[in-house]
Design an enzyme around this catalytic site. Structure first.
Site, short mmCIF file in Angstrom:
data_model
loop_
_atom_site.label_atom_id
_atom_site.label_comp_id
_atom_site.label_asym_id
_atom_site.label_seq_id
_atom_site.Cartn_x
_atom_site.Cartn_y
_atom_site.Cartn_z
N PHE A 14 -20.06 26.10 65.92
CA PHE A 14 -19.55 25.51 67.34
C PHE A 14 -18.07 25.72 67.31
N THR A 39 -26.24 30.98 59.08
CA THR A 39 -27.33 29.84 58.48
C THR A 39 -27.82 29.32 59.86
N ASP A 62 -21.39 35.86 53.10
CA ASP A 62 -21.27 34.54 52.68
C ASP A 62 -19.86 34.39 51.87
N ILE A 63 -19.42 33.08 52.23
CA ILE A 63 -17.94 33.18 51.72
C ILE A 63 -18.11 32.84 50.10
N GLU A 87 -21.17 23.73 55.58
CA GLU A 87 -22.44 22.84 55.94
C GLU A 87 -21.82 21.96 56.61
N THR A 133 -11.84 17.84 58.10
CA THR A 133 -12.29 16.64 58.92
C THR A 133 -11.75 15.34 58.33
N ASP A 134 -11.55 14.36 59.44
CA ASP A 134 -11.11 13.04 59.43
C ASP A 134 -12.03 12.25 58.19
N GLU A 135 -13.30 12.87 58.10
CA GLU A 135 -14.40 12.18 57.20
C GLU A 135 -13.89 12.01 55.95
N TYR A 159 -21.27 15.14 52.43
CA TYR A 159 -20.48 16.03 53.28
C TYR A 159 -19.27 15.91 53.21
N SER A 162 -17.93 16.81 49.69
CA SER A 162 -17.58 18.30 49.75
C SER A 162 -16.31 18.94 50.32
N LYS A 163 -16.15 18.26 51.79
CA LYS A 163 -14.88 18.70 52.18
C LYS A 163 -13.64 18.05 51.69
N ASP A 289 -30.39 2.55 60.21
CA ASP A 289 -29.15 3.15 59.97
C ASP A 289 -28.98 4.39 58.91
N TYR A 350 -35.92 12.25 62.16
CA TYR A 350 -35.64 11.21 62.97
C TYR A 350 -36.95 10.35 63.47
P1 NAD Z 1 -21.12 24.66 62.59
O1 NAD Z 1 -22.12 23.86 61.52
O2 NAD Z 1 -21.54 24.51 63.92
O3 NAD Z 1 -20.97 26.00 62.13
C1 NAD Z 1 -20.86 26.24 60.59
C2 NAD Z 1 -20.75 27.90 60.64
O4 NAD Z 1 -20.52 28.23 59.10
C3 NAD Z 1 -22.08 28.48 61.22
O5 NAD Z 1 -21.89 29.53 61.93
C4 NAD Z 1 -22.80 28.75 59.83
O6 NAD Z 1 -23.33 30.06 59.85
C5 NAD Z 1 -21.27 29.31 58.83
N1 NAD Z 1 -21.51 29.38 57.30
C6 NAD Z 1 -22.13 28.21 56.75
N2 NAD Z 1 -22.24 28.38 55.45
C7 NAD Z 1 -21.61 29.64 55.22
C8 NAD Z 1 -21.60 30.41 54.29
N3 NAD Z 1 -21.67 30.16 52.95
N4 NAD Z 1 -20.69 31.61 54.45
C9 NAD Z 1 -20.36 31.97 55.70
N5 NAD Z 1 -20.50 31.58 56.81
C10 NAD Z 1 -21.43 30.06 56.63
O7 NAD Z 1 -19.62 23.62 62.36
P2 NAD Z 1 -18.50 23.10 63.25
O8 NAD Z 1 -18.99 21.91 64.00
O9 NAD Z 1 -18.19 24.35 63.99
O10 NAD Z 1 -17.46 22.95 62.18
C11 NAD Z 1 -16.42 23.76 61.57
C12 NAD Z 1 -15.68 23.46 60.62
O11 NAD Z 1 -14.72 22.42 61.15
C13 NAD Z 1 -16.47 22.90 59.39
O12 NAD Z 1 -15.53 23.16 58.23
C14 NAD Z 1 -16.15 21.42 59.49
O13 NAD Z 1 -16.13 20.62 58.43
C15 NAD Z 1 -15.14 21.26 60.41
N6 NAD Z 1 -14.95 20.01 61.47
C16 NAD Z 1 -15.82 20.06 62.41
C17 NAD Z 1 -15.82 19.08 63.08
C18 NAD Z 1 -16.88 18.82 64.22
O14 NAD Z 1 -16.66 17.52 64.94
N7 NAD Z 1 -17.89 19.43 64.38
C19 NAD Z 1 -14.61 18.06 63.11
C20 NAD Z 1 -13.67 18.29 62.23
C21 NAD Z 1 -13.73 19.01 61.22
P1 TYD Z 2 -22.67 13.04 64.35
O1 TYD Z 2 -22.75 14.01 65.58
O2 TYD Z 2 -23.71 13.41 63.15
O3 TYD Z 2 -21.22 13.28 63.74
P2 TYD Z 2 -20.65 12.63 62.65
O4 TYD Z 2 -21.61 11.86 61.52
O5 TYD Z 2 -19.97 13.68 61.65
O6 TYD Z 2 -19.59 11.65 62.79
O7 TYD Z 2 -22.89 11.55 64.57
C1 TYD Z 2 -21.78 11.05 65.33
C2 TYD Z 2 -22.32 9.43 65.24
O8 TYD Z 2 -23.45 9.51 66.19
C3 TYD Z 2 -22.43 8.96 64.07
O9 TYD Z 2 -22.02 7.77 63.79
C4 TYD Z 2 -24.04 9.01 63.84
C5 TYD Z 2 -24.65 8.64 65.09
N1 TYD Z 2 -25.81 9.30 65.29
C6 TYD Z 2 -26.88 8.80 66.10
O10 TYD Z 2 -26.63 7.27 66.13
N2 TYD Z 2 -27.91 9.18 66.37
C7 TYD Z 2 -28.24 10.48 66.17
O11 TYD Z 2 -29.60 10.80 66.54
C8 TYD Z 2 -27.04 11.25 65.46
C9 TYD Z 2 -27.22 12.67 65.12
C10 TYD Z 2 -26.30 10.60 65.20
#
Ligand code: NAD
Ligand code: TYD
Length: 353
Positions: A14, A39, A62-63, A87, A133-135, A159, A162-163, A289, A350
């Site tokens: 994404f 993946t 793979d990284i 992941e 991530t802020d998580e 998750y 691990s981050k 939940d 779900y």
């Molecule tokens: P995503 O799950 O959409 O994409 C992850 C990508 O990593 C995929 O293309 C997957 O094929 C690839 N990948 C997974 N394992 C791999 C491996 N072992 N080697 C090589 N490639 C691999 O994730 P995203 O939401 O785009 O998030 C990207 C990064 O940003 C992540 O590190 C995530 O922790 C961080 N992040 C995401 C958010 C969010 O809201 N989505 C917010 C803050 C930070």
């Molecule tokens: P998510 O998109 O999984 O992001 P994160 O857990 O990394 O914040 O979820 C966003 C919020 O939405 C989180 O509080 C969990 C909630 N959620 C639901 O209530 N229903 C759902 O089906 C999903 C996927 C998430």
């Protein structure tokens, strides 16, 4: 930072696909290499529009594969690594944490070690950028405070653990080996090409298919939403102007409870589908939940604003409207990524909650 070629890992996901598109367009004289394992979350179709650009290279891998990473860095004269490969889904991490440790922790460590080996004594003008991530900061109470660069790490989910672990390794390579590292911790992103296991695309997809909309717990958990392109612009700015060794928090200052967001998605999707207002409200289903569900995330991004002049350019209202419209105009993409084992996963995750 030197005008080196850039290695983006996880560029078929994404945020990575938005970042790769941005870098390929903005830096025509530099090669952007995308290393991605593909993946379930990675999809080459996310980059179809730029796949034949002369300054773009895709490497499937793979990284955790040190030899491949070393070969890629040397072959393409890589001077900056932006690590997004991970992941990323909290629910999956609760289901099976081991792959999160492998990719997010060991994969990041592999990249660090290989970067150090390849760059040797000439690392000063290179950059290792960890997208985090802020998580990692854990959970805030409703109504008070925000995470900043000085907040203590307190992850709750496998998750975020691990981050957090990966961030510690990155910082340790800066402190121990003088590798020029950068870390940013961003809040929840939204926009096109997000895999529909995450809240926003999952809801839009279910509304259009007339399927239940699972809201976890009370629905009162709060997330701070940022448009993915505002995140990408922050990454570009930090990569080129950030101070090595520093951390930057990125957020939208845009907090919403999950239930308010789901209701907004229902209204917007129904309207764009030409359904009368309120049609899909009945699909909202409160379910059990998430284990260890963080209550609230909020980010104070004043350091990034003050030091590097960043600010988000998209309002949430416009961004959500465009995002919902994009998913509804790209049904083929939605159907393709939700084929295969997606429904099996979806039902398991779900239905029984
Ligand atoms: P995503 O799950 O959409 O994409 C992850 C990508 O990593 C995929 O293309 C997957 O094929 C690839 N990948 C997974 N394992 C791999 C491996 N072992 N080697 C090589 N490639 C691999 O994730 P995203 O939401 O785009 O998030 C990207 C990064 O940003 C992540 O590190 C995530 O922790 C961080 N992040 C995401 C958010 C969010 O809201 N989505 C917010 C803050 C930070
Ligand atoms: P998510 O998109 O999984 O992001 P994160 O857990 O990394 O914040 O979820 C966003 C919020 O939405 C989180 O509080 C969990 C909630 N959620 C639901 O209530 N229903 C759902 O089906 C999903 C996927 C998430």
């Amino acid at each position: 930072m030197n005008k080196h070629n850039i290695l983006v890992t996880g560029g078929a996901g994404f945020i990575g696909s938005h970042l790769v598109r941005h870098l390929v367009g903005k830096y025509p004289d530099r090669t952007t290499v995308n290393l991605d394992k593909l993946t379930y979350a990675g999809n080459p179709a996310n980059l179809r529009d730029i796949e034949s650009a002369g300054n773009y290279v895709f490497v499937r891998g793979d990284i955790c594969d040190a030899a491949l990473v070393a070969d890629t860095i040397r072959r393409y004269n890589i001077g900056a690594i932006v690590n997004l490969a991970a992941e990323t889904h909290v629910d999956r991490s609760i289901d099976d944490p081991s792959v999160f440790a492998r990719t997010n922790v060991l994969g990041t460590l592999t990249l660090l070690q290989v970067a150090r080996d390849c760059w040797g004594g000439e690392a000063a003008d290179k950059r290792f950028y960890q997208v985090s991530t802020d998580e990692v900061y854990g959970s805030l109470p409703l109504g008070g405070g925000a995470f900043s660069e000085s907040s203590p790490y307190a992850p709750h989910s496998p998750y975020s653990a691990s981050k957090a672990s990966a961030d510690h390794f990155v910082r340790s390579f800066g402190d121990t080996y003088s590798l020029p590292t950068l870390i940013s911790n961003c809040s929840n992103n939204y926009g096109s090409y997000q895999f529909p296991e995450k809240l926003i695309p999952l809801m839009v997809n279910n509304i259009r298919l007339d399927r239940p909309l699972p809201v976890y717990g009370s629905g009162l958990n709060v997330r701070d939403w940022l448009h993915v392109e505002d995140h990408v612009e922050a990454i570009d700015l930090i990569l080129h102007n950030g101070r090595p060794g520093e951390t930057y928090c990125i957020g939208g200052s845009n907090e919403r409870t999950n239930i308010d967001l789901v209701r907004l998605l229902v209204r917007t999707t129904d309207r764009l589908l030409g359904r009368s207002e309120g049609t899909s409200e009945r699909l909202i289903t409160f379910v059990g939940d998430r284990a260890g569900h963080d209550m609230r995330y909020a980010i104070d991004s004043s350091k990034l604003r003050r030091e590097l002049g960043w600010q988000p350019l998209r309002t949430f209202e416009e961004g959500i409207e465009q995002t919902v419209a994009w998913y509804l105009e790209n049904i083929e993409w939605l159907d393709s990524v939700t084929s295969g084992d997606y429904m099996h996963y979806y039902d398991r995750m779900y239905s029984g909650r």
